[in-house]
Design an enzyme around this catalytic site. Structure first.
Site, PDB file in Angstrom:
ATOM      1  N   LYS A   1      -8.814  -7.929 -13.476  1.00  0.00           N
ATOM      2  CA  LYS A   1      -9.015  -8.355 -12.164  1.00  0.00           C
ATOM      3  C   LYS A   1      -8.633  -7.124 -11.125  1.00  0.00           C
ATOM      4  O   LYS A   1      -7.681  -6.188 -11.633  1.00  0.00           O
ATOM      5  CB  LYS A   1      -8.099  -9.525 -11.880  1.00  0.00           C
ATOM      6  CG  LYS A   1      -6.940  -9.641 -11.884  1.00  0.00           C
ATOM      7  CD  LYS A   1      -6.092 -10.929 -12.099  1.00  0.00           C
ATOM      8  CE  LYS A   1      -4.563 -10.843 -12.026  1.00  0.00           C
ATOM      9  NZ  LYS A   1      -3.901 -12.047 -12.219  1.00  0.00           N
TER      10      LYS A   1
ATOM     11  N   TYR B   1       4.732  11.927  13.177  1.00  0.00           N
ATOM     12  CA  TYR B   1       4.463  10.942  14.140  1.00  0.00           C
ATOM     13  C   TYR B   1       5.836  10.299  14.472  1.00  0.00           C
ATOM     14  O   TYR B   1       6.676   9.843  13.463  1.00  0.00           O
ATOM     15  CB  TYR B   1       3.554   9.805  13.665  1.00  0.00           C
ATOM     16  CG  TYR B   1       2.114  10.311  13.728  1.00  0.00           C
ATOM     17  CD1 TYR B   1       1.633  10.875  14.798  1.00  0.00           C
ATOM     18  CD2 TYR B   1       1.407  10.064  12.601  1.00  0.00           C
ATOM     19  CE1 TYR B   1      -0.001  11.168  14.968  1.00  0.00           C
ATOM     20  CE2 TYR B   1       0.020  10.581  12.832  1.00  0.00           C
ATOM     21  CZ  TYR B   1      -0.693  11.035  13.726  1.00  0.00           C
ATOM     22  OH  TYR B   1      -1.938  11.230  13.583  1.00  0.00           O
TER      23      TYR B   1
HETATM   24  C1  PLP Z   1      -2.761 -12.211 -12.936  1.00  0.00           C
HETATM   25  C2  PLP Z   1      -2.872 -13.188 -13.920  1.00  0.00           C
HETATM   26  C3  PLP Z   1      -2.475 -13.050 -15.281  1.00  0.00           C
HETATM   27  C4  PLP Z   1      -1.516 -11.897 -15.642  1.00  0.00           C
HETATM   28  O1  PLP Z   1      -0.356 -11.896 -15.062  1.00  0.00           O
HETATM   29  P1  PLP Z   1       0.740 -10.738 -15.452  1.00  0.00           P
HETATM   30  O2  PLP Z   1       2.140 -11.148 -14.581  1.00  0.00           O
HETATM   31  O3  PLP Z   1       0.296  -9.447 -14.800  1.00  0.00           O
HETATM   32  O4  PLP Z   1       1.050 -10.656 -16.756  1.00  0.00           O
HETATM   33  C5  PLP Z   1      -2.316 -14.123 -16.190  1.00  0.00           C
HETATM   34  N1  PLP Z   1      -2.891 -15.399 -15.970  1.00  0.00           N
HETATM   35  C6  PLP Z   1      -3.324 -15.555 -14.475  1.00  0.00           C
HETATM   36  C7  PLP Z   1      -4.042 -16.753 -14.199  1.00  0.00           C
HETATM   37  C8  PLP Z   1      -3.346 -14.444 -13.648  1.00  0.00           C
HETATM   38  O5  PLP Z   1      -3.816 -14.673 -12.507  1.00  0.00           O
END
Ligand code: PLP
Length: 383
Positions: free
Chosen positions: A35, A273
């Site tokens: 993702k 800045y």
């Molecule tokens: C992002 C996510 C994970 C992975 O989480 P990590 O902390 O990166 O291991 C697992 N399950 C869901 C539903 C997530 O959204």
């Protein structure tokens, strides 16, 4: 190619996945989240590398992310970790992306979209909210929703899942809370089974639970951040070793730029800045063509982040601009135009720190650092 780029070490990603598999054994399936463009690393190359290293399932957060994988020939099972709109459901089904569902209305909409494409048993996973307070039905609703899915005529229950809120903490109260979440989850699974419904693939373990809670593996684990080479919260390699868990993770991303100019600065002159930094002595600064437009956030200058040039750390001076920033070299540094400047990454690239160390200095987490690198930064893949 511009001087600023992110080197993506796919061999480290594969090494991390193999290390995770060595820990979990062959029994649980391995779901790798790609993702948010694989936490900023690039979804398609990371997805391919993950599959090559043994991932069984991939996960995305939007239908468009799933479409990108499918259109690049990736045919592994895909889970959708977030909700989509009704408008996106046609593509959801078309691209064979398996959604998380948890209320009657959404189940009905997915069922309609599946039926419209002739599906009779399109798999969905029932998400159970055991304490995350995000998506999911309450545990006592799970059995009746599982029944709705089974009786919809268009869907099948492919799995049941939950997500932990504090599994990456070593605090005792947090560990207890994770136990409570897990037992609520197993209760929900039992209630589904008691209705005579097969719950399918049961899964709950994120990175932290994958590292320290083998009893929570069930049928599949979903480690994310450790795949990209960062610790899961408090669970550092040292902490894990103290618990008898040996694992070594390598950061996958190196963020680097190049010195675009070396400037002499007179004592009493300011840099950047807002004139927030003034040279106390005559000195030299290097200008780097990287700024918050690339994801090097302004908080990094106030956080005292340094940049590695030729193996030495030089502090960022003044405010980080949109496209450039300045580091102080001092006198006679020998640094010249074109020298590589490494912000974070993998040791063999000359990095003196990881994204996680920058995160802890700037009040955020490694996830946010790599995910917020902008599209403008080319990702360069090395095997
Ligand atoms: C992002 C996510 C994970 C992975 O989480 P990590 O902390 O990166 O291991 C697992 N399950 C869901 C539903 C997530 O959204």
């Amino acid at each position: 190619m511009r001087a600023t780029r992110a080197i993506i070490h796919l061999e480290n990603l594969k090494k991390n996945i193999r290390a995770i598999k060595a820990l979990t054994g062959e029994k649980p399936k391995l779901c790798i989240p790609v993702k948010a463009d694989a936490y900023g690393h690039g979804a398609v190359p990371c997805a391919r590398a993950a599959i090559a290293a043994g991932a069984d399932v991939l996960a995305v957060a939007t239908v468009d992310e799933g479409r990108e994988l499918r259109q690049n020939g990736i045919d592994a099972p895909l889970l959708l970790f977030s909700l989509c709109t009704q408008e996106e459901m046609e593509a959801l089904i078309f691209f064979h992306i398996i959604p998380f569902v948890f209320d009657s209305e959404y189940i009905h909409l997915v069922a309609e979209a599946a039926r419209a494409q002739g599906a009779k048993a399109y798999p969905v996973h029932l998400a159970v909210d055991t304490g995350m307070g995000r998506i999911g039905c309450y545990p006592d609703e799970a059995a009746s929703l599982a029944k709705e899915i089974a009786q919809s005529g268009a869907l099948s229950l492919g799995g049941v899942c939950t997500h932990f809120a504090v599994s990456d903490s070593t605090a005792k109260t947090d560990r207890l809370f994770t136990q409570v979440q897990f037992s609520r989850f197993t209760d929900a699974i039992e209630a589904i089974k008691a209705e005579g419904i097969d719950p399918g693939i049961c899964h709950c373990a994120n990175s932290a639970a994958t590292l320290i809670s083998p009893e929570m593996y069930l049928d599949m684990v979903r480690p994310g951040i450790i795949v990209y080479g960062y610790n899961a919260g408090d669970l550092t390699e040292e902490y894990l070793a103290s618990q008898g868990i040996e694992i070594s993770l390598e950061p996958v991303m190196t963020l680097e730029s190049e010195v675009s100019a070396v400037r002499s600065i007179k004592r009493g002159s300011s840099v950047g800045y807002g004139r927030t930094w003034t040279a106390e002595l005559d000195t030299e600064i290097a200008v780097l063509p990287i700024g918050y437009g690339d994801g090097v956030l302004r908080s990094w200058s106030s956080g005292g982040v340094s940049v590695a040039i030729n193996g030495k750390a030089y502090p960022i001076r003044g405010r980080i601009c949109m496209d450039q920033c300045m580091v102080e070299l001092g006198k006679n540094s020998g640094v010249r135009r074109g020298d590589k400047a490494v912000f974070f990454g993998y040791g063999s690239d000359g990095a003196l720190q990881t994204a996680e160390e920058i995160a802890s200095r700037t009040d955020t987490i490694s996830y946010e650092i790599t995910t917020c690198l902008s599209k403008r930064v080319p990702r360069v893949y090395v095997e």
